[in-house]
Design a protein around this motif. Structure first.
Motif, PDB file in Angstrom:
ATOM      1  N   GLN A  45       0.850  -1.275  -0.077  1.00 38.31           N
ATOM      2  CA  GLN A  45      -0.200   0.110   0.036  1.00 38.31           C
ATOM      3  C   GLN A  45       0.901   1.120  -0.024  1.00 38.31           C
ATOM      4  OE1 GLN A  45      -2.477   0.064   3.603  1.00 38.31           O
ATOM      5  NE2 GLN A  45      -4.131   0.937   2.167  1.00 38.31           N
ATOM      6  N   VAL A 137       8.703   1.355   8.177  1.00 39.31           N
ATOM      7  CA  VAL A 137       8.155   0.611   9.346  1.00 39.31           C
ATOM      8  C   VAL A 137       8.922  -0.502   9.801  1.00 39.31           C
ATOM      9  CG1 VAL A 137       6.398  -0.336  10.564  1.00 39.31           C
ATOM     10  CG2 VAL A 137       5.730   1.676   8.942  1.00 39.31           C
ATOM     11  N   ARG A 139       8.784  -3.125  12.970  1.00 41.55           N
ATOM     12  CA  ARG A 139       8.244  -3.397  14.092  1.00 41.55           C
ATOM     13  C   ARG A 139       8.920  -4.106  15.387  1.00 41.55           C
ATOM     14  NH1 ARG A 139       3.012  -1.862  16.109  1.00 41.55           N
ATOM     15  NH2 ARG A 139       1.657  -3.538  16.671  1.00 41.55           N
ATOM     16  N   TYR A 143      13.464   1.736  16.343  1.00 39.60           N
ATOM     17  CA  TYR A 143      13.922   2.653  15.527  1.00 39.60           C
ATOM     18  C   TYR A 143      15.622   2.994  16.102  1.00 39.60           C
ATOM     19  CZ  TYR A 143       9.558   2.614  12.985  1.00 39.60           C
ATOM     20  OH  TYR A 143       8.276   2.101  12.347  1.00 39.60           O
TER      21      TYR A 143
ATOM     22  N   LEU B 256     -11.542   7.719  13.743  1.00 36.22           N
ATOM     23  CA  LEU B 256     -10.924   6.720  14.588  1.00 36.22           C
ATOM     24  C   LEU B 256     -10.199   7.608  15.757  1.00 36.22           C
ATOM     25  CD1 LEU B 256     -10.521   3.919  15.875  1.00 36.22           C
ATOM     26  CD2 LEU B 256      -8.513   3.714  14.687  1.00 36.22           C
ATOM     27  N   HIS B 257     -10.574   7.589  17.034  1.00 33.90           N
ATOM     28  CA  HIS B 257      -9.756   8.405  18.024  1.00 33.90           C
ATOM     29  C   HIS B 257     -10.172   9.623  18.015  1.00 33.90           C
ATOM     30  CE1 HIS B 257      -7.194   4.773  18.614  1.00 33.90           C
ATOM     31  NE2 HIS B 257      -8.365   4.510  19.120  1.00 33.90           N
TER      32      HIS B 257
ATOM     33  N   ILE C 205      -4.330  -4.490  20.379  1.00 41.34           N
ATOM     34  CA  ILE C 205      -3.546  -4.034  19.144  1.00 41.34           C
ATOM     35  C   ILE C 205      -3.154  -5.357  18.327  1.00 41.34           C
ATOM     36  CG2 ILE C 205      -2.536  -1.873  20.124  1.00 41.34           C
ATOM     37  CD1 ILE C 205       0.103  -3.570  20.572  1.00 41.34           C
ATOM     38  N   ALA C 206      -2.902  -5.215  16.980  1.00 39.54           N
ATOM     39  CA  ALA C 206      -2.443  -6.256  16.022  1.00 39.54           C
ATOM     40  C   ALA C 206      -0.827  -6.429  16.303  1.00 39.54           C
ATOM     41  CB  ALA C 206      -2.790  -5.622  14.746  1.00 39.54           C
ATOM     42  N   HIS C 207      -0.715  -7.538  15.968  1.00 41.17           N
ATOM     43  CA  HIS C 207       0.805  -7.901  15.881  1.00 41.17           C
ATOM     44  C   HIS C 207       1.785  -7.139  14.865  1.00 41.17           C
ATOM     45  CE1 HIS C 207      -1.363 -11.603  17.416  1.00 41.17           C
ATOM     46  NE2 HIS C 207      -0.219 -11.582  18.421  1.00 41.17           N
ATOM     47  N   PHE C 675      -2.161   5.706  20.896  1.00 41.45           N
ATOM     48  CA  PHE C 675      -2.886   5.674  19.613  1.00 41.45           C
ATOM     49  C   PHE C 675      -3.127   4.360  19.068  1.00 41.45           C
ATOM     50  CE2 PHE C 675       1.617   6.791  18.457  1.00 41.45           C
ATOM     51  CZ  PHE C 675       1.717   5.778  17.489  1.00 41.45           C
ATOM     52  N   GLU C 676      -2.237   3.468  19.234  1.00 38.94           N
ATOM     53  CA  GLU C 676      -2.417   2.350  18.278  1.00 38.94           C
ATOM     54  C   GLU C 676      -3.543   1.235  18.648  1.00 38.94           C
ATOM     55  OE1 GLU C 676       0.968  -0.103  17.582  1.00 38.94           O
ATOM     56  OE2 GLU C 676      -0.180  -1.948  17.101  1.00 38.94           O
ATOM     57  N   GLU C 677      -4.561   0.995  17.974  1.00 36.96           N
ATOM     58  CA  GLU C 677      -5.755   0.045  18.490  1.00 36.96           C
ATOM     59  C   GLU C 677      -6.321  -0.606  17.435  1.00 36.96           C
ATOM     60  OE1 GLU C 677      -8.847   2.432  20.176  1.00 36.96           O
ATOM     61  OE2 GLU C 677      -9.603   0.608  21.279  1.00 36.96           O
ATOM     62  N   ALA C 679      -9.670  -1.407  16.108  1.00 36.21           N
ATOM     63  CA  ALA C 679     -11.076  -0.906  16.464  1.00 36.21           C
ATOM     64  C   ALA C 679     -12.074  -1.316  15.484  1.00 36.21           C
ATOM     65  CB  ALA C 679     -10.762   0.802  16.458  1.00 36.21           C
ATOM     66  N   THR C 688     -10.189  -0.560  11.410  1.00 35.40           N
ATOM     67  CA  THR C 688      -8.617  -0.399  10.857  1.00 35.40           C
ATOM     68  C   THR C 688      -8.079  -1.532   9.875  1.00 35.40           C
ATOM     69  OG1 THR C 688      -8.350  -1.642  12.868  1.00 35.40           O
ATOM     70  CG2 THR C 688      -8.099   0.544  13.023  1.00 35.40           C
ATOM     71  N   ASP C 693      -5.032   2.765   7.492  1.00 34.23           N
ATOM     72  CA  ASP C 693      -5.967   2.830   8.618  1.00 34.23           C
ATOM     73  C   ASP C 693      -5.512   2.416  10.071  1.00 34.23           C
ATOM     74  OD1 ASP C 693      -8.068   3.268   6.675  1.00 34.23           O
ATOM     75  OD2 ASP C 693      -7.989   0.954   6.585  1.00 34.23           O
ATOM     76  N   TYR C 694      -4.545   1.562   9.973  1.00 35.93           N
ATOM     77  CA  TYR C 694      -4.018   1.050  11.258  1.00 35.93           C
ATOM     78  C   TYR C 694      -2.665   1.743  11.549  1.00 35.93           C
ATOM     79  CZ  TYR C 694      -2.747  -2.195  14.963  1.00 35.93           C
ATOM     80  OH  TYR C 694      -2.577  -2.317  16.342  1.00 35.93           O
ATOM     81  N   ARG C 695      -2.667   2.564  12.540  1.00 34.66           N
ATOM     82  CA  ARG C 695      -1.427   3.457  12.670  1.00 34.66           C
ATOM     83  C   ARG C 695      -0.628   2.685  13.521  1.00 34.66           C
ATOM     84  NH1 ARG C 695      -1.217   9.153  16.098  1.00 34.66           N
ATOM     85  NH2 ARG C 695       1.023   9.331  15.782  1.00 34.66           N
ATOM     86  N   VAL C 696       0.728   2.417  13.178  1.00 32.82           N
ATOM     87  CA  VAL C 696       1.804   2.004  14.140  1.00 32.82           C
ATOM     88  C   VAL C 696       2.766   3.231  14.298  1.00 32.82           C
ATOM     89  CG1 VAL C 696       1.382  -0.451  13.210  1.00 32.82           C
ATOM     90  CG2 VAL C 696       3.189   0.895  12.346  1.00 32.82           C
ATOM     91  N   PRO C 753      -6.644   3.223  24.666  1.00 34.89           N
ATOM     92  CA  PRO C 753      -5.416   4.208  24.797  1.00 34.89           C
ATOM     93  C   PRO C 753      -5.759   5.641  25.254  1.00 34.89           C
ATOM     94  CG  PRO C 753      -6.102   4.176  22.431  1.00 34.89           C
ATOM     95  CD  PRO C 753      -7.225   3.137  23.049  1.00 34.89           C
ATOM     96  N   THR C 755      -6.078   8.652  24.356  1.00 38.09           N
ATOM     97  CA  THR C 755      -6.243   9.659  23.237  1.00 38.09           C
ATOM     98  C   THR C 755      -6.530  10.973  23.592  1.00 38.09           C
ATOM     99  OG1 THR C 755      -8.509   9.113  23.035  1.00 38.09           O
ATOM    100  CG2 THR C 755      -7.086   7.641  21.694  1.00 38.09           C
TER     101      THR C 755
END
Lengths: 170, 285, 774
Positions: A45, A137, A139, A143, B256-257, C205-207, C675-677, C679, C688, C693-696, C753, C755
């Motif tokens: 993406q 990114v 994970r 960083y 979101l949020h 959260i996601a992995h 912020f990460e979630e 949702a 997300t 959409d899914y912010r890491v 989170p 927020t």
């Protein structure tokens, strides 16, 4: 429906020819057709930077670039960063020395970004590095060690330069 | 609701590719082909095709050199739709004519995207918080379009207000920025909530634009001049200006949020701080 | 300002053993494997959170040229058991009659290439009858909630130890119950001066591992070979054996480097589907998920945690009762273990007269939850360390002094029957307190500043685990180590290679770590619970010692002396200053065609029913955190100004590796705090679904400054006192952030989170903000 498009380009220093589909992206040309497994796709993406390669020196999102746009370009992937008999470039060597990786999946894209960064900013401050790393990114690492690897590579280049200037060749 | 079929680059449906080298050729293709999609950098088009969007024909615009041109003349700076965000930040002419606009583009997205994304793609994407359209609206720029019937002008502010302002089968040629206009500040610190842009118009008045708070950027005059702003607004005055400005905004959106309520609350706060900071902080304390 | 992390510190640490493979881009990863005749499989997913499947029409999809087959829940006949999941086997390989979350797998296509597979997926028509979704714990437990399954599943009862009980599928929409009792909490609370009950919401959260999930299966012939990114090859082999009703040896699982897991690639995932599709197609099949689909595969557990804690006015903790409800999502995965660990760990590193806990996993029509770095310890540490801070402030005590007063000292069992604490909790707290930089807010700025601390805690290893290893060494001294510790980025190859090199006195570059292959690698119970160093590492150490003994015996025979006089040195036998090179000796003994010396190591951490979890925990993993932050009273935004974290490695075998584990986990946990979630929208849609959409966390999300430290207590059970650190980084962060927010504002946030919106609402409620504009 698809009409194959003939293209020519240089990949890691070697002239290549290919016939690509209009809907093919650069990542698939490099990875699937040319066996360049260091070009990996993650988010698909343009968000994560894992698939980054250098096209004419500029870091490019290979999953989001049409393959036909490679025509006439010089492409460098992570495996092509080293020159001569060295297994690794100085940037890659700094990543090794700082252990600036863990799972390694993002690392080719990271070293591509870091290479382009140091080409544009030989002595980047931390804010500049953080800004450029917005393209990638990771994970695993958090960083900081990646930032330090880039600083280390920059410092070593500066040292080398200093030595070259300070000690004229005999 | 997710698409039951996963998103993937391998899902991009086949299409006929056209690579015109002139604007006339591209406009002709757009007129002739019923299901054609123009593609500049390719970010938006490819990402949407990965998610299942189909087009029988794609018109690649990257070979049209005139779209990449930056020119000054007739009291305006004309920036081609094909100029990348990197180009917007670095082009010498842009940096001289509208240094604020060039500076605004430096932190946008990331280095990969800045080299690939174009002015045209960023403006036309319709993504609420994208950066170029609010900047152009803040400058009261004009979008110049090519159609088979000749060129058509629409203002960036009209297009910001409604995407319907864009005529069908038109090709965005360039954005024309009136001489003397520039971006004063483009504040991305409130993302992903919203971004704020202050622009100085050719007549010296200041426009503020909020993007990402609504589905389209909202541009409104602040009712003050750039000179007044540079002279320094007290925090009280800045708050009053920001609140008056925000009062005319339509209802904001929930993401979101970041709820509409939070945005309504915080947009004027962020704007008033931005205004107060423009005077070099002289009166801020 | 002095910075003790200048780059020139690093070269001394030495390269990781996987460095060249990874930094060059070489790999390999599972996706680099290609088999002749390999077909491509992709899956169709449910757009509904909860629906009955009325009909699936695959006619058009099957008719497309290049499509080999389309499989649905009606095509699972080759499986003896069509469901998988830990303890409770409730997740079907493909949905049969019902879908239970948005993203549930409904059909699979096998085609000549991926493009064809996607065309075929687009041609499948599914007729759904939507059912009421159960999007959270309250909805699933409501009296009129639909029963998500309506049947009990094949399952295995989890037998624990003293004071602990479990039950599978005890009530409607409840997957699992855990309870633990250590003393009479009611009686103890009655003696307390004050009793506080507080509730906490933990978000999930996601992995977001960077390598999307992938599996290649070749099940054509008399056996099935599987290449997968799974971190538990042997557990997977067992699941495949049970599900297909075929011997374990029928399946051969092979691994490459795993591109990140964090728990998300543990246990059986969708390998059974890949094997089934290959069996049906009669050709090798590659089943790939996009990163979007990986987000839909597994998450961490959201949860509601209620802690009731009694304390004396002098700050002595008395007793605690923990009640936890975890959102398990649609299917079991490893939820049961998470519940067990969350309940037990919520006691925190403190002395109690009595402690009891209940933890239940509630099923909801959301993405299945399962193993996630920290494994319940993150949820538990968040609630526990938040409440400890709250109680200290209510008593008017310094939160750090309050902790110090109640810490379990090293050497004292965590609970009756469990292992002794093997970390100096106090010294780490002192270190974060000393190292954290904190300054008051500048005058006139619309911000409030505060600092907060937390001591996260997780145990490492339980359930009676074991480790095995084998070592081969060639006549020229090159070492091959085989063991089941997967390299998922945590540094297993480095640790294991270094351990072998240290014992055998060869350069670490001479040691190669073999990729895991269940046909040849010694058995392992999976790369879990941060055990690779402590347990498998010990087995490697033992195996190396066996090889060393053999080499010394050879030397003793050659030199005609006693073994005790000898040592190894650089592929030689050393007696005093006398050096006997090994290569010629071995060749002389075994002939010119050479020889290999082999050794095996085995460690079994025994079961112990008198321990609460049926075996003493292997070691204790603290995470010390200090946070300095500022809260913007106009926007609710939080800025992390400075941060210090630390872990106890016991003995750090590779400092860079340990540091990376802490810092990496810490940044993920910081993102989760702010912020990460994962949702859903208020109307139940997944909010997300893509990486956009899914912010890491990115580099810009790092604190203004951040330093991590490593303590080496030397008390771990591994070689030289080493222990694992892999999950520590998640543990203490959210509580430290919440504690710092309260320090700054006097306002306590309990709903992650944190927020800007929640912060601002809390500041409003406390009267700390200007009223909003009319």
């Amino acid at each position: 429906m698809n009409d194959l498009i003939p293209i020519r380009f240089r990949l890691n220093g070697i002239d290549r020819k290919a016939a690509v589909e209009p809907n093919q992206v650069l990542a698939d040309l490099l990875r699937d057709d040319l066996g360049q497994t260091d070009v990996r796709v993650s988010c698909d993406q343009g968000v994560c930077g894992v698939c980054s390669v250098l096209v004419d020196g500029v870091p490019v999102t290979a999953c989001l670039t049409p393959a036909f746009r490679a025509d006439g370009c010089e492409i460098v992937t992570a495996k092509g960063l080293a020159s001569g008999s060295d297994a690794l470039s100085d940037v890659q060597r700094a990543f090794v020395d700082v252990s600036a990786f863990q799972c390694g999946f993002c690392t080719p894209g990271m070293v591509i970004s870091a290479t382009a960064l140091l080409a544009a900013h030989p002595a980047p401050d931390r804010a500049t590095i953080v800004g450029w790393l917005g393209a990638n990114v990771c994970r695993c690492t958090g960083y900081q060690m990646i930032i330090e690897a880039i600083e280390l590579a920059a410092a070593r280049r500066a040292e080398t330069l200093h030595v070259r200037i300070g000690e004229p060749a005999d | 609701m997710i698409d039951p079929v996963p998103r993937s680059r391998k899902r991009i449906a086949p299409f006929h590719l056209h690579r015109p080298s002139t604007v006339a050729e591209a406009v002709g293709l757009l007129a002739d082909l019923d299901d054609a999609m123009p593609m500049a950098g390719g970010i938006e088009v490819l990402n949407r095709m990965k998610a299942g969007l189909r087009a029988s024909d794609v018109i690649s615009l990257s070979g049209i050199t005139e779209l990449a041109a930056v020119q000054t003349g007739a009291g305006a700076l004309c920036i081609g739709a094909g100029v990348t965000l990197h180009g917007l930040a670095r082009h010498e002419t842009i940096r001289q004519s509208t240094p604020g606009l060039a500076t605004a583009m430096i932190p946008v997205a990331n280095v990969r995207i800045r080299h690939q994304a174009t002015l045209g793609g960023n403006v036309l994407a319709g993504t609420p918080h994208y950066d170029v359209l609010p900047c152009l609206a803040a400058l009261d720029a004009t979008l110049v379009l090519a159609t088979t019937g000749g060129t058509v002008d629409i203002t960036a502010r009209d297009f910001a207000a409604s995407a319907e302002a864009m005529p069908p089968r038109a090709l965005l040629l360039h954005a024309a920025i009136p001489g003397g206009a520039d971006v004063l500040v483009h504040d991305r610190s409130m993302l992903p909530g919203f971004l704020l842009t202050l622009g100085r118009q050719a007549d010296g008045t200041v426009v503020a634009v909020v993007a990402g708070a609504h589905t389209r950027p909202q541009a409104r005059s602040l009712g003050i001049t750039a000179g007044e702003l540079a002279g320094g607004l007290t925090p009280v005055a800045a708050t009053a200006v920001a609140r008056d400005w925000a009062r005319t905004l339509p209802p904001m959106r929930d993401t979101l949020h970041m709820s509409a309520g939070w945005r309504h609350r915080v947009v004027p706060v962020a704007l008033s701080r931005l205004l107060a900071a423009q005077g070099g902080g002289r009166l801020a304390a | 300002m002095a910075d003790d992390r200048r780059p020139n510190r690093w070269p001394a640490d030495g390269a990781r053993r996987d460095a060249l493979d990874k930094v060059s881009g070489e790999g390999p990863y599972t996706g680099d494997t290609r088999l002749p005749g390999m077909l491509e499989a992709r899956v169709l997913r449910s757009p509904h959170a909860h629906a009955m499947i009325r009909a699936i029409d695959t006619t058009a999809a099957r008719a497309l040229p290049g499509v080999h087959l389309v499989a649905t829940g009606a095509d699972l006949g080759l499986l003896k058991r069509i469901t998988f999941g830990n303890w409770v086997h409730d997740q079907p390989v493909l949905a049969t009659d019902r879908v239970r979350y948005e993203g549930d797998m409904v059909a699979a296509v096998v085609a000549v290439d991926e493009a064809t597979a996607f065309r075929a997926l687009e041609a499948i028509r599914v007729d759904y009858q939507p059912l009421p979704p159960l999007m959270d714990i309250d909805a699933a437990l409501a009296p009129d909630a639909a029963d998500m399954f309506g049947v009990k599943h094949p399952n295995v009862h989890m037998k624990l130890g003293r004071g602990a009980e479990t039950a599978n599928e005890p009530r409607r929409n409840v997957l699992f119950d855990y309870s633990f009792t250590d003393g009479d909490v009611d009686a103890a609370l009655a003696t307390a001066d004050r009793v506080f009950t507080d509730r906490f919401h933990f978000s999930r959260i996601a992995h977001f591992y960077m390598e999307p999930w992938i599996c290649i299966a070749d099940a054509r012939a008399n056996r099935a070979e599987v290449w997968t990114c799974n971190q538990d090859p042997f557990l997977l082999r067992q699941d495949l054996s049970e599900m297909f009703g075929l011997p374990e040896g029928h399946f051969r699982i092979r691994a490459s480097y795993v591109g990140g897991g964090f728990g998300g690639k543990s246990y059986c995932k969708h390998e059974p589907l890949a094997v089934l599709l290959s069996m049906l197609a009669g050709q090798p099949v590659r089943l790939q998920f996009s990163l979007d689909e990986s987000l839909l595969t597994l998450t961490q557990h959201a949860g509601e945690l209620e802690l009731t804690t009694g304390v004396m006015n002098d700050g002595t903790l008395v007793a605690r009762r923990t009640a936890i409800l975890l959102d398990g999502g649609a299917y079991a995965d490893a939820s049961a273990q998470v519940a067990v660990r969350a309940g037990y760990r919520a006691a925190g590193p403190y002395r109690w007269q009595a402690y009891d806990a209940s933890a239940s996993v509630i099923r909801t029509t959301t993405i299945p939850a399962g193993s996630y770095r920290g494994m319940g310890g993150t949820q538990a540490s968040y609630a526990s360390e938040s409440q400890i801070d709250m109680i200290a402030r209510r008593l008017g005590m310094d939160p750090l002094a309050f902790r110090h007063r109640n810490l379990i000292p090293a050497g004292v069992p965590f609970k009756t029957g469990d292992s002794a604490v093997d970390a100096d909790f106090a010294s780490g707290l002192d270190r974060v307190a000393a190292d954290l930089r904190h300054q008051p807010a500048p005058a006139g700025a619309p911000v409030l500043r505060g600092k907060g601390f937390a001591l996260g805690l997780k145990d490492g290893g339980s359930f009676g685990r074991l480790g095995k290893a084998a070592i081969k060494i060639t006549t020229d001294g090159r070492v091959l180590v085989q063991c089941g510790a997967m390299e998922i980025g945590q540094g297993a190859t480095t640790v294991i290679s270094r351990l072998a090199a240290d014992v055998l006195k060869v350069p670490v570059e001479w040691v190669r770590y073999a990729q895991v292959d269940t046909d040849t690698t010694p058995f392992d119970q999976g790369t879990h619970a941060s055990c690779a160093t402590a347990l498998t590492g010990t087995a490697v150490y033992e195996a190396a010692m066996r090889v060393r003994e053999q080499l010394l015996e050879i030397g003793a025979e050659e030199l005609g002396c006693d073994i005790s006089e000898l040592d190894l040195a650089e592929w030689s036998i050393r007696r005093g200053s006398e050096i006997l090179p090994l290569e010629p000796v071995i060749k002389r003994r075994y002939g010119r065609f050479g020889f290999e010396i082999t050794g095996e190591g085995f460690i079994h951490h025994p079961k112990d029913p008198s321990a609460p979890h049926g075996a003493k925990h292997l070691y204790w993993m603290p995470h010390w955190v200090g946070v300095s932050l500022e809260v913007d009273t106009g926007t609710g935004m939080i800025r992390i100004l400075d941060m210090v974290t630390g872990v106890d490695a016991g003995h750090a075998i590779h400092h860079g590796g340990v540091r990376g584990q802490d810092e990496g986990g810490t940044l993920v946990a910081l993102a989760q705090s702010l912020f990460e979630e994962i949702a859903y929208t208020s109307d139940g849609a997944f909010a997300t679904p893509t990486p956009l959409d899914y912010r890491v966390a990115r580099a810009a999300d790092l604190p203004g400054s951040y330093r991590s430290f490593i303590l080496e207590s030397g008390l771990g059970p591994g070689p030289m006192g080493a222990k694992g650190v892999g999950e520590a980084g998640m543990l203490g962060v959210a509580a430290a952030v919440a504690n710092a927010i309260e320090d700054a504002t006097g306002v306590r946030l309990t709903d992650m989170p944190f927020t800007p919106e929640k912060v601002l609402a809390a500041l409003d409620a406390a009267g700390l903000t200007e009223p909003p504009a009319p």
